[in-house]
Design a protein around this motif. Structure first.
Motif, PDB file in Angstrom:
ATOM      1  N   GLY A  20      -0.237  -8.140 -51.867  1.00 54.44           N
ATOM      2  CA  GLY A  20       1.114  -7.673 -52.151  1.00 54.44           C
ATOM      3  C   GLY A  20       1.376  -7.490 -53.632  1.00 54.44           C
ATOM      4  O   GLY A  20       2.254  -6.729 -54.016  1.00 54.44           O
ATOM      5  N   SER A  21       0.651  -8.210 -54.496  1.00 53.46           N
ATOM      6  CA  SER A  21       0.888  -8.136 -55.928  1.00 53.46           C
ATOM      7  C   SER A  21      -0.041  -7.151 -56.629  1.00 53.46           C
ATOM      8  O   SER A  21      -0.031  -7.063 -57.846  1.00 53.46           O
ATOM      9  N   SER A  22      -0.851  -6.417 -55.886  1.00 52.57           N
ATOM     10  CA  SER A  22      -1.839  -5.530 -56.484  1.00 52.57           C
ATOM     11  C   SER A  22      -1.270  -4.199 -56.903  1.00 52.57           C
ATOM     12  O   SER A  22      -1.912  -3.446 -57.628  1.00 52.57           O
ATOM     13  N   ALA A  23      -0.082  -3.836 -56.427  1.00 56.27           N
ATOM     14  CA  ALA A  23       0.555  -2.571 -56.788  1.00 56.27           C
ATOM     15  C   ALA A  23       2.063  -2.767 -56.765  1.00 56.27           C
ATOM     16  O   ALA A  23       2.586  -3.503 -55.926  1.00 56.27           O
ATOM     17  N   PHE A 354     -10.128   9.702 -54.857  1.00 57.55           N
ATOM     18  CA  PHE A 354     -10.478   8.686 -55.841  1.00 57.55           C
ATOM     19  C   PHE A 354      -9.485   8.716 -56.998  1.00 57.55           C
ATOM     20  O   PHE A 354      -8.959   9.776 -57.353  1.00 57.55           O
ATOM     21  N   SER A 355      -9.269   7.559 -57.615  1.00 57.29           N
ATOM     22  CA  SER A 355      -8.475   7.509 -58.836  1.00 57.29           C
ATOM     23  C   SER A 355      -9.229   8.191 -59.962  1.00 57.29           C
ATOM     24  O   SER A 355     -10.436   8.458 -59.855  1.00 57.29           O
ATOM     25  N   ALA A 356      -8.546   8.481 -61.072  1.00 58.52           N
ATOM     26  CA  ALA A 356      -9.151   9.222 -62.172  1.00 58.52           C
ATOM     27  C   ALA A 356     -10.388   8.527 -62.727  1.00 58.52           C
ATOM     28  O   ALA A 356     -11.360   9.176 -63.115  1.00 58.52           O
ATOM     29  N   ASP A 357     -10.365   7.193 -62.772  1.00 55.89           N
ATOM     30  CA  ASP A 357     -11.524   6.466 -63.288  1.00 55.89           C
ATOM     31  C   ASP A 357     -12.530   6.111 -62.207  1.00 55.89           C
ATOM     32  O   ASP A 357     -13.546   5.471 -62.471  1.00 55.89           O
ATOM     33  N   GLY A 358     -12.249   6.509 -60.954  1.00 53.76           N
ATOM     34  CA  GLY A 358     -13.183   6.281 -59.863  1.00 53.76           C
ATOM     35  C   GLY A 358     -13.223   4.864 -59.342  1.00 53.76           C
ATOM     36  O   GLY A 358     -14.038   4.542 -58.468  1.00 53.76           O
ATOM     37  N   SER A 359     -12.339   3.988 -59.810  1.00 54.77           N
ATOM     38  CA  SER A 359     -12.411   2.577 -59.418  1.00 54.77           C
ATOM     39  C   SER A 359     -11.698   2.276 -58.109  1.00 54.77           C
ATOM     40  O   SER A 359     -11.947   1.252 -57.475  1.00 54.77           O
ATOM     41  N   SER A 392      -2.747  10.051 -60.479  1.00 49.21           N
ATOM     42  CA  SER A 392      -2.617  10.753 -61.755  1.00 49.21           C
ATOM     43  C   SER A 392      -4.000  11.201 -62.219  1.00 49.21           C
ATOM     44  O   SER A 392      -4.967  10.434 -62.106  1.00 49.21           O
ATOM     45  N   PRO A 393      -4.149  12.422 -62.745  1.00 48.61           N
ATOM     46  CA  PRO A 393      -5.473  12.894 -63.165  1.00 48.61           C
ATOM     47  C   PRO A 393      -5.974  12.254 -64.449  1.00 48.61           C
ATOM     48  O   PRO A 393      -7.144  12.411 -64.795  1.00 48.61           O
ATOM     49  N   THR A 394      -5.112  11.527 -65.164  1.00 45.31           N
ATOM     50  CA  THR A 394      -5.530  10.930 -66.432  1.00 45.31           C
ATOM     51  C   THR A 394      -5.470   9.411 -66.421  1.00 45.31           C
ATOM     52  O   THR A 394      -6.197   8.762 -67.163  1.00 45.31           O
ATOM     53  N   ASP A 395      -4.619   8.841 -65.624  1.00 44.82           N
ATOM     54  CA  ASP A 395      -4.471   7.393 -65.542  1.00 44.82           C
ATOM     55  C   ASP A 395      -4.881   6.940 -64.149  1.00 44.82           C
ATOM     56  O   ASP A 395      -4.203   7.220 -63.168  1.00 44.82           O
ATOM     57  N   GLY A 396      -6.000   6.234 -64.077  1.00 46.94           N
ATOM     58  CA  GLY A 396      -6.529   5.830 -62.778  1.00 46.94           C
ATOM     59  C   GLY A 396      -5.692   4.811 -62.055  1.00 46.94           C
ATOM     60  O   GLY A 396      -6.008   4.439 -60.922  1.00 46.94           O
ATOM     61  N   HIS A 397      -4.621   4.320 -62.687  1.00 51.41           N
ATOM     62  CA  HIS A 397      -3.831   3.270 -62.058  1.00 51.41           C
ATOM     63  C   HIS A 397      -2.388   3.692 -61.826  1.00 51.41           C
ATOM     64  O   HIS A 397      -1.498   2.860 -61.692  1.00 51.41           O
ATOM     65  N   VAL A 398      -2.139   4.997 -61.777  1.00 55.87           N
ATOM     66  CA  VAL A 398      -0.829   5.532 -61.398  1.00 55.87           C
ATOM     67  C   VAL A 398      -1.010   6.375 -60.137  1.00 55.87           C
ATOM     68  O   VAL A 398      -1.876   7.248 -60.078  1.00 55.87           O
ATOM     69  N   LEU A 399      -0.188   6.098 -59.142  1.00 58.25           N
ATOM     70  CA  LEU A 399      -0.259   6.787 -57.854  1.00 58.25           C
ATOM     71  C   LEU A 399       1.139   7.246 -57.474  1.00 58.25           C
ATOM     72  O   LEU A 399       2.111   6.506 -57.641  1.00 58.25           O
ATOM     73  N   ALA A 400       1.249   8.468 -56.971  1.00 60.88           N
ATOM     74  CA  ALA A 400       2.532   8.993 -56.494  1.00 60.88           C
ATOM     75  C   ALA A 400       2.464   9.166 -54.984  1.00 60.88           C
ATOM     76  O   ALA A 400       1.484   9.703 -54.452  1.00 60.88           O
ATOM     77  N   ARG A 413       2.239   1.571 -59.906  1.00 57.80           N
ATOM     78  CA  ARG A 413       1.302   1.106 -60.919  1.00 57.80           C
ATOM     79  C   ARG A 413       0.346   0.115 -60.257  1.00 57.80           C
ATOM     80  O   ARG A 413       0.765  -0.892 -59.712  1.00 57.80           O
ATOM     81  N   LEU A 414      -0.944   0.454 -60.261  1.00 60.65           N
ATOM     82  CA  LEU A 414      -1.945  -0.427 -59.675  1.00 60.65           C
ATOM     83  C   LEU A 414      -2.388  -1.413 -60.744  1.00 60.65           C
ATOM     84  O   LEU A 414      -2.813  -1.015 -61.827  1.00 60.65           O
ATOM     85  N   LYS A 415      -2.261  -2.684 -60.445  1.00 61.29           N
ATOM     86  CA  LYS A 415      -2.590  -3.697 -61.430  1.00 61.29           C
ATOM     87  C   LYS A 415      -4.097  -3.830 -61.589  1.00 61.29           C
ATOM     88  O   LYS A 415      -4.849  -3.823 -60.618  1.00 61.29           O
ATOM     89  N   ARG A 416      -4.526  -3.948 -62.819  1.00 65.02           N
ATOM     90  CA  ARG A 416      -5.957  -4.037 -63.118  1.00 65.02           C
ATOM     91  C   ARG A 416      -6.487  -5.429 -62.827  1.00 65.02           C
ATOM     92  O   ARG A 416      -5.774  -6.407 -62.895  1.00 65.02           O
TER      93      ARG A 416
END
Length: 416
Positions: A20-23, A354-359, A392-400, A413-416
């Motif tokens: 629950g706290s991951s995003a 996949f996210s922009a950074d592929g993670s 987001s194409p530039t930030d791998g931890h932003v999702l719409a 915002r996906l928490k790292r």
């Protein structure tokens, strides 16, 4: 036994809290009065655009969620596409109704309309990546190139297309060329500034086993085209870059346009189910640097933006996540096999993003679940989110995504 039960419950609660706290939702973009249809980030990721059944397109800043522009469309029209120019200065919106098509191009920096024009009796409309020209294809398969600023036809082309067969018409080479191809017919490359036919290439006659129209005709960046089942050419010069050996079939281009994935099989009769082999081949020099085994019956291939990871779907196996550089399998997603001919319900072939950074990856299926790419473990379930889901194409931890009522955009915002 009681202690074990307590430990089990505690473990489940901790796991749920971790998930629950991951995003977290960092912005809710409100304004649409009906369900949202599409969500598109600009190339820089600084702006997000949403289209809705209410006929409007709304632009927002990604960082603050501030509303920038609201673009109203005609009544009884459907927004079929939104395309950002390569410099993010222009947004092209394609509308479609039962009686006409319409193209609206907006200057995002000024909020002014550049073009707002209707077209009758056309079956295709596409804006170039630089936002300066667009093409229309009419019902008689006559192709016209238009200048956006003057809204005048600059050239009329007669490509070798067949209405009864699948065909492709698309800008390539950053909008400087147009590629036309019809099943079983010669591939043609046209020059946009002059309208002249500059090159022709042999047709491709095959594709992946299921279905045939999965032939990778052009690379995702539109810099390379495949012809004659084996030859890869530059789209801006027409120059032959490399060829694929006879025993291999092209399966997919990497998103960065640097490699082509090929598939080959065991000899017929060796076993009831032939083993498939995927190989990665460099486009610039033709060198093969990775080869690995996969089950037969690959249907779809999805890449991370950096081309380092891929997910494959098949008719007889669950989706697998693979290191595209080494061929190592990271793991298998707990979804069913991909069966493209299901007449009702889900066919199991929903795209993987996949996210922009592929993670991080997700499948375009509700409930939306986020997975760690390297471990193929569940990160979180976004219960308040609805499709579409766009990284987001530039930030791998932003999702719409859409909200629960489907009328607002949620920025996560996906928490790292």
């Amino acid at each position: 036994m009681a202690l074990l039960l307590l430990l089990s419950i505690t473990h489940q609660l901790v796991a749920q809290q971790a998930l629950g706290s991951s995003a977290e939702v960092v912005a809710m973009l409100r304004g649409h009065t009906k369900s949202i249809l599409q969500i598109e980030f600009s190339h820089s990721g600084e702006i997000v655009a949403s289209s809705s059944r209410d006929g409007t397109v709304r632009l927002w800043t990604t960082v603050t969620g501030q509303s920038l522009i609201t673009i109203a469309g005609d009544k009884n029209t459907e927004i079929s596409n939104m395309n950002w120019s390569s410099d993010d200065r222009r947004l092209a919106i394609t509308y479609r109704s039962k009686k006409f098509w319409k193209l609206a191009v907006w200057d995002v920096t000024t909020g002014q309309s550049i073009i707002n024009q209707r077209f009758q009796d056309i079956c295709l409309l596409e804006c170039s990546p630089d936002g300066r020209t667009f093409l229309t294809l009419d019902d008689e398969l006559k192709l016209q190139i238009w200048d956006v600023n003057s809204t005048q036809v600059t050239h009329t082309l007669t490509p070798a297309l067949t209405a009864t067969e699948p065909f492709t018409v698309s800008f390539v080479a950053n909008g400087q060329r147009i590629l036309t191809a019809s099943a079983g017919k010669t591939i043609q490359l046209w020059d946009v500034p002059t309208g002249k036919l500059i090159d022709t290439y042999p047709a491709n006659t095959y594709g992946l086993p299921y279905p045939r129209n999965d032939v990778p005709l052009v690379s995702p960046d539109k810099r390379f085209l495949l012809s004659g089942d084996a030859n890869i050419h530059e789209t801006d010069t027409g120059r032959l870059i490399t060829s694929i050996t006879e025993e291999k079939s092209p399966a997919s281009f990497s998103p960065d346009g640097k490699t082509v994935l090929t598939v080959s099989y065991d000899a017929v009769g060796k076993s009831r189910h032939r083993q498939s082999y995927l190989s990665n081949q460099k486009i610039d020099d033709g060198d093969e640097f990775t080869a690995f085994q996969v089950p037969e019956g690959i249907h779809r291939i999805f890449w991370s933006p950096d081309g380092k990871t891929m997910a494959i779907m098949g008719l007889d196996f669950s989706p697998r996540v693979i290191d595209a550089v080494t061929g190592r399998e990271y793991g298998r997603l707990p979804y069913g096999n991909c069966w493209p001919w299901t007449m009702c319900g889900s066919d199991g072939c929903e795209p993987i993003k996949f996210s922009a950074d592929g993670s991080v990856l997700l499948r375009q299926k509700e409930p939306i679940k986020l997975w760690n790419t390297k471990t193929v473990s569940l990160i979180t379930v976004l219960k308040a989110a609805h499709l579409p889901a766009v990284f987001s194409p530039t930030d791998g931890h932003v999702l719409a995504t859409r909200s629960e009522d489907k009328k607002s955009v949620l920025l996560w915002r996906l928490k790292r």
